[in-house]
Design a protein around this motif. Structure first.
Motif, PDB file in Angstrom:
ATOM      1  N   PHE A  39       0.836  -1.206   0.000  1.00 28.72           N
ATOM      2  CA  PHE A  39       0.000   0.000   0.000  1.00 28.72           C
ATOM      3  C   PHE A  39       0.869   1.254   0.000  1.00 28.72           C
ATOM      4  CE2 PHE A  39      -2.749   3.234   1.908  1.00 28.72           C
ATOM      5  CZ  PHE A  39      -3.948   3.033   1.248  1.00 28.72           C
ATOM      6  N   LYS A  40       1.894   1.275   0.849  1.00 29.26           N
ATOM      7  CA  LYS A  40       2.780   2.447   0.927  1.00 29.26           C
ATOM      8  C   LYS A  40       3.531   2.652  -0.382  1.00 29.26           C
ATOM      9  CE  LYS A  40       5.133   2.934   4.824  1.00 29.26           C
ATOM     10  NZ  LYS A  40       5.908   2.603   6.041  1.00 29.26           N
ATOM     11  N   ALA A  41       3.851   1.561  -1.076  1.00 30.20           N
ATOM     12  CA  ALA A  41       4.597   1.665  -2.329  1.00 30.20           C
ATOM     13  C   ALA A  41       3.698   1.986  -3.514  1.00 30.20           C
ATOM     14  CB  ALA A  41       5.348   0.355  -2.585  1.00 30.20           C
ATOM     15  N   GLY A  42       2.385   2.005  -3.299  1.00 32.04           N
ATOM     16  CA  GLY A  42       1.464   2.330  -4.380  1.00 32.04           C
ATOM     17  C   GLY A  42       1.077   1.149  -5.247  1.00 32.04           C
ATOM     18  N   ARG A  43       1.589  -0.047  -4.918  1.00 32.73           N
ATOM     19  CA  ARG A  43       1.225  -1.234  -5.699  1.00 32.73           C
ATOM     20  C   ARG A  43      -0.211  -1.679  -5.389  1.00 32.73           C
ATOM     21  NH1 ARG A  43       6.567  -2.268  -4.051  1.00 32.73           N
ATOM     22  NH2 ARG A  43       5.843  -3.470  -2.241  1.00 32.73           N
ATOM     23  N   LEU A  44      -0.708  -1.203  -4.267  1.00 26.29           N
ATOM     24  CA  LEU A  44      -2.057  -1.539  -3.819  1.00 26.29           C
ATOM     25  C   LEU A  44      -2.794  -0.237  -3.556  1.00 26.29           C
ATOM     26  CD1 LEU A  44      -3.934  -3.850  -2.875  1.00 26.29           C
ATOM     27  CD2 LEU A  44      -2.881  -3.653  -0.607  1.00 26.29           C
ATOM     28  N   LYS A  45      -3.933  -0.043  -4.213  1.00 23.19           N
ATOM     29  CA  LYS A  45      -4.661   1.217  -4.103  1.00 23.19           C
ATOM     30  C   LYS A  45      -5.726   1.204  -3.015  1.00 23.19           C
ATOM     31  CE  LYS A  45      -2.727   3.736  -7.315  1.00 23.19           C
ATOM     32  NZ  LYS A  45      -1.976   4.947  -6.941  1.00 23.19           N
ATOM     33  N   THR A  46      -6.328   0.037  -2.745  1.00 24.30           N
ATOM     34  CA  THR A  46      -7.426  -0.044  -1.779  1.00 24.30           C
ATOM     35  C   THR A  46      -7.127  -1.131  -0.761  1.00 24.30           C
ATOM     36  OG1 THR A  46      -9.018   0.659  -3.456  1.00 24.30           O
ATOM     37  CG2 THR A  46      -9.911  -0.390  -1.471  1.00 24.30           C
ATOM     38  N   LEU A  47      -7.337  -0.810   0.508  1.00 24.12           N
ATOM     39  CA  LEU A  47      -7.074  -1.758   1.583  1.00 24.12           C
ATOM     40  C   LEU A  47      -8.248  -1.700   2.563  1.00 24.12           C
ATOM     41  CD1 LEU A  47      -4.915  -3.731   2.645  1.00 24.12           C
ATOM     42  CD2 LEU A  47      -3.873  -1.818   3.875  1.00 24.12           C
ATOM     43  N   VAL A  48      -8.802  -2.852   2.883  1.00 27.33           N
ATOM     44  CA  VAL A  48      -9.892  -2.952   3.854  1.00 27.33           C
ATOM     45  C   VAL A  48      -9.273  -3.330   5.199  1.00 27.33           C
ATOM     46  CG1 VAL A  48     -12.043  -4.131   4.448  1.00 27.33           C
ATOM     47  CG2 VAL A  48     -11.503  -3.651   2.049  1.00 27.33           C
ATOM     48  N   VAL A  49      -9.575  -2.564   6.241  1.00 28.08           N
ATOM     49  CA  VAL A  49      -8.915  -2.766   7.530  1.00 28.08           C
ATOM     50  C   VAL A  49      -9.922  -2.710   8.671  1.00 28.08           C
ATOM     51  CG1 VAL A  49      -6.650  -1.900   6.805  1.00 28.08           C
ATOM     52  CG2 VAL A  49      -8.357  -0.304   7.678  1.00 28.08           C
ATOM     53  N   SER A  50      -9.654  -3.485   9.709  1.00 23.67           N
ATOM     54  CA  SER A  50     -10.454  -3.433  10.924  1.00 23.67           C
ATOM     55  C   SER A  50      -9.831  -2.413  11.863  1.00 23.67           C
ATOM     56  CB  SER A  50     -10.501  -4.809  11.584  1.00 23.67           C
ATOM     57  OG  SER A  50      -9.248  -5.109  12.173  1.00 23.67           O
ATOM     58  N   LYS A  51     -10.265  -2.417  13.118  1.00 26.99           N
ATOM     59  CA  LYS A  51      -9.762  -1.429  14.072  1.00 26.99           C
ATOM     60  C   LYS A  51      -8.280  -1.620  14.408  1.00 26.99           C
ATOM     61  CE  LYS A  51     -11.450  -3.968  18.135  1.00 26.99           C
ATOM     62  NZ  LYS A  51     -12.343  -3.891  19.319  1.00 26.99           N
ATOM     63  N   VAL A  52      -7.651  -2.715  13.930  1.00 26.38           N
ATOM     64  CA  VAL A  52      -6.216  -2.873  14.168  1.00 26.38           C
ATOM     65  C   VAL A  52      -5.419  -1.764  13.491  1.00 26.38           C
ATOM     66  CG1 VAL A  52      -6.352  -5.368  14.439  1.00 26.38           C
ATOM     67  CG2 VAL A  52      -5.877  -4.408  12.176  1.00 26.38           C
ATOM     68  N   ALA A  53      -6.014  -1.110  12.491  1.00 29.26           N
ATOM     69  CA  ALA A  53      -5.316  -0.030  11.789  1.00 29.26           C
ATOM     70  C   ALA A  53      -5.635   1.344  12.378  1.00 29.26           C
ATOM     71  CB  ALA A  53      -5.679  -0.044  10.308  1.00 29.26           C
ATOM     72  N   ASN A  54      -6.400   1.372  13.488  1.00 28.13           N
ATOM     73  CA  ASN A  54      -6.715   2.667  14.087  1.00 28.13           C
ATOM     74  C   ASN A  54      -5.475   3.371  14.603  1.00 28.13           C
ATOM     75  OD1 ASN A  54      -9.402   2.178  13.668  1.00 28.13           O
ATOM     76  ND2 ASN A  54      -9.955   1.945  15.823  1.00 28.13           N
TER      77      ASN A  54
END
Length: 616
Positions: A487-502
């Motif tokens: 995601f940070k490198a731009g190879r992935l545009k969309t990421l679905v995340v739970s509250k672990v990414a809060n």
């Protein structure tokens, strides 16, 4: 009584402050009030603040005087400030530092170790180190000496203005005093800890120029206070993306001592380690990870709150608390201090001889233990409004949208007969949200988009719909880090995340967040989720935060409460119906943050305060 109609504020005798939003002086008044008052409600026309002892003591710790507070109220108030409020402010702020905790002359601050069980050693009759509670006001000291909650920690009465207290219970003494209305000024000093030379690099190991920003330098100075006993404890409040970790590195350089860092999860631990290696002179073998996956204890050790509070089935106490005694730490850093687990407060009360730095984007705690943060970590030492950093382009400009969709017809009966908690989940998982989420992701297909939610089944359904990867608490750390890296490198545009990414996840290029469900009315969660997208961006430097909620349900009421903290920071949510948002997106148009922006509130009684100016 003087009447100044051009002013935006009404000060009421119950310590509530009413602030007119549509007044030209609103923004200036809001910025001043945030220094010593708490925002309670924020409907579209009048915001309600409350002055509390803790809000005033945090102001006092940052250098405000009662005169400063009263002059601010007089400057912005339509009417004279009630005499009772004036007296209360003066009396409350006078109490800060009225009682001081000092070490006996020529004696170190006292033992800093952590025992296995609370209460061990008390009343054993053996000689103990002691500290001195002193106050020039004899009547106050007399009141304290006879208070039943403080009596267990007293050693003896030294004279009319001094009490000896057991140094082992330094934190407990401070907790008691703040709860009975005498916030102690702790001047007992610190053990220095084992020395560890730490320097910040002028050029990172990655080859980029590096230096602390002006506000980060101010934050370090406000905490450190030239190394005196008046500093060395307290909380730095900065928005996500403003570099709280960098402030921590700056404090570590000042202390140059062995340091224990506590953070929220393994991802955050490894981000701390990466920053330390990139921006300081520390080497890899000087930094240890203490998590469920590794148990390295080194001069700088980074641990998770989860491992500290982990207990096996046969454990009567916390086996990993021994980490606090494993090295001669001179500094303990609490990352995301608003999430500090209750059990860690107990340890913290027993390591008051160590310097303690709390880092957070918000002092709001959902468990109401702000007073314990104040007494055990320390007072707020530095705070900067989010909008100030936004104007200086240190963080992205945020546009916030609330999009209300109707409850799916198939769920109306289930919702009507459900218990309150189940009502919230039914509304949160409303399938009518899915077409809108897909349209938003498609609209922002060239940007880095986070879709954030609470419920695993809902997130899995969204991930399938978007054909996007998902990160939850079940995702192995290696897979998480791989996905974050893509995601940070731009190879992935969309990421679905739970509250672990809060919390404490560094995704600097994320510019869009779509919140599809949350934790009831958690103000801190709203702040953290917006913070995922606030790092400065190339181009227009704009971040967009969409909250998709089910209209006319409990989720809508809780959403208003969640947004309260961001309203305090100066943000407003533009309100759209789902139909209106879908029609704009279908036409390739942006949702506008202008014209439809309103402020929201959730009253203490649970009723909706205004529906704003949303278009049908």
């Amino acid at each position: 009584m003087a009447y100044r109609p051009e002013n935006p504020l009404i000060v009421q005798s119950n310590h509530e402050l009413l602030l007119e939003v549509d007044n030209p002086r609103y923004e200036a008044a809001r910025n001043e009030l945030a220094r010593f008052a708490e925002l309670v409600k924020s409907p579209e026309h009048v915001h309600t603040y409350r002055i509390t002892p803790l809000s005033l003591w945090n102001g006092a710790s940052a250098g405000l005087t009662a005169q400063d507070v009263l002059e601010t109220l007089e400057e912005f108030s339509k009417f004279d400030v009630p005499f009772g409020v004036q007296q209360s402010i003066q009396d409350t702020m006078r109490r800060y530092g009225l009682v001081k905790l000092v070490a006996p002359s020529g004696v170190r601050a006292g033992r800093a170790g952590v025992r296995g069980r609370r209460g061990a050693g008390r009343g054993s009759g053996r000689e103990v180190d002691y500290l001195i509670l002193e106050s020039a006001d004899r009547s106050i000291l007399e009141e304290i000496a006879h208070h039943p909650r403080l009596r267990p920690y007293l050693v003896e009465r030294l004279d009319a203005t001094r009490l000896a207290v057991d140094a082992r219970w330094r934190g407990h003494v401070k907790q008691v005093l703040v709860h009975i209305g005498y916030p102690v000024e702790d001047l007992a000093g610190y053990v220095e800890g084992a020395p560890l030379p730490i320097r910040l690099r002028a050029t990172t190991r990655a080859g980029r120029p590096f230096g602390l920003r002006d506000y980060q330098q101010e934050a370090v100075r406000a905490f450190w206070m030239e190394g005196s006993e008046r500093g060395g404890n307290g909380v730095i409040v900065l928005p996500c993306g403003a570099g709280k970790t960098i402030v921590g590195l700056g404090v570590m350089e000042k202390a140059s001592t062995q340091t224990l860092i506590l953070s929220t999860n393994v991802t955050a631990v490894r981000q701390w380690k990466a920053e330390l290696l990139d921006k300081t002179t520390l080497e890899e073998d000087q930094i240890g990870e203490y998590t469920g996956e590794a148990k390295e204890i080194r001069p700088v050790t980074i641990a998770t709150y989860q491992i500290l509070t982990h207990r096996g089935p046969e454990d009567t106490d916390y086996p990993h608390f021994a980490l606090f005694n494993s090295r001669d730490w001179g500094l303990v850093i609490y990352d995301e201090v608003h999430l500090l687990p209750a059990d860690v407060f107990r340890i913290t009360s027993e390591i008051q001889a160590r310097r303690r730095l709390g880092l957070t984007a918000t002092l709001v705690r959902e468990d109401g233990r702000e007073a314990d943060v104040f007494s055990l970590i320390g007072p707020k030492r530095y705070d900067v409004p989010w909008r100030d950093l936004e104007k200086s382009q240190w963080i992205a400009t945020a546009e916030c949208f609330e999009i209300r969709v109707p409850l799916d017809e198939s769920l109306r009966l289930s919702y009507a007969v459900a218990e309150d908690r189940e009502k919230f989940r039914i509304a949160s998982e409303n399938p009518a949200k899915l077409p809108l989420v897909k349209a938003l992701v498609e609209h922002h297909r060239d940007q880095q988009v986070l879709v954030i939610g609470q419920y695993l089944s809902q997130l899995e359904e969204v991930a399938r719909l978007l054909e996007a990867p998902i990160i939850t608490g079940r995702t192995p750390n290696a897979e998480r880090e791989s996905l974050y890296g893509d995601f940070k490198a731009g190879r992935l545009k969309t990421l679905v995340v739970s509250k672990v990414a809060n919390f404490a996840v560094d995704l600097p290029d994320a510019s869009v967040a779509i919140q599809i469900s949350g934790t009831f009315g958690s103000r801190q969660e709203e702040a953290q989720r917006l913070g995922r997208i606030l790092r400065p961006k190339a181009g227009d430097n704009v971040a967009r935060f969409y909250s998709v909620i089910t209209q006319d349900t409990s989720e809508q009421r809780f959403a208003a409460k969640r947004q309260l903290f961001l309203t305090e920071q100066g943000y407003r949510y533009a309100i759209y119906t789902g139909d209106r948002a879908m029609s704009l997106l279908a036409a390739g148009q942006e949702l506008s943050a202008d014209g439809e922006a309103v402020s929201l509130s959730f009253s203490a009684a649970g009723s909706r305060s205004g529906r704003g100016r949303a278009r049908a």
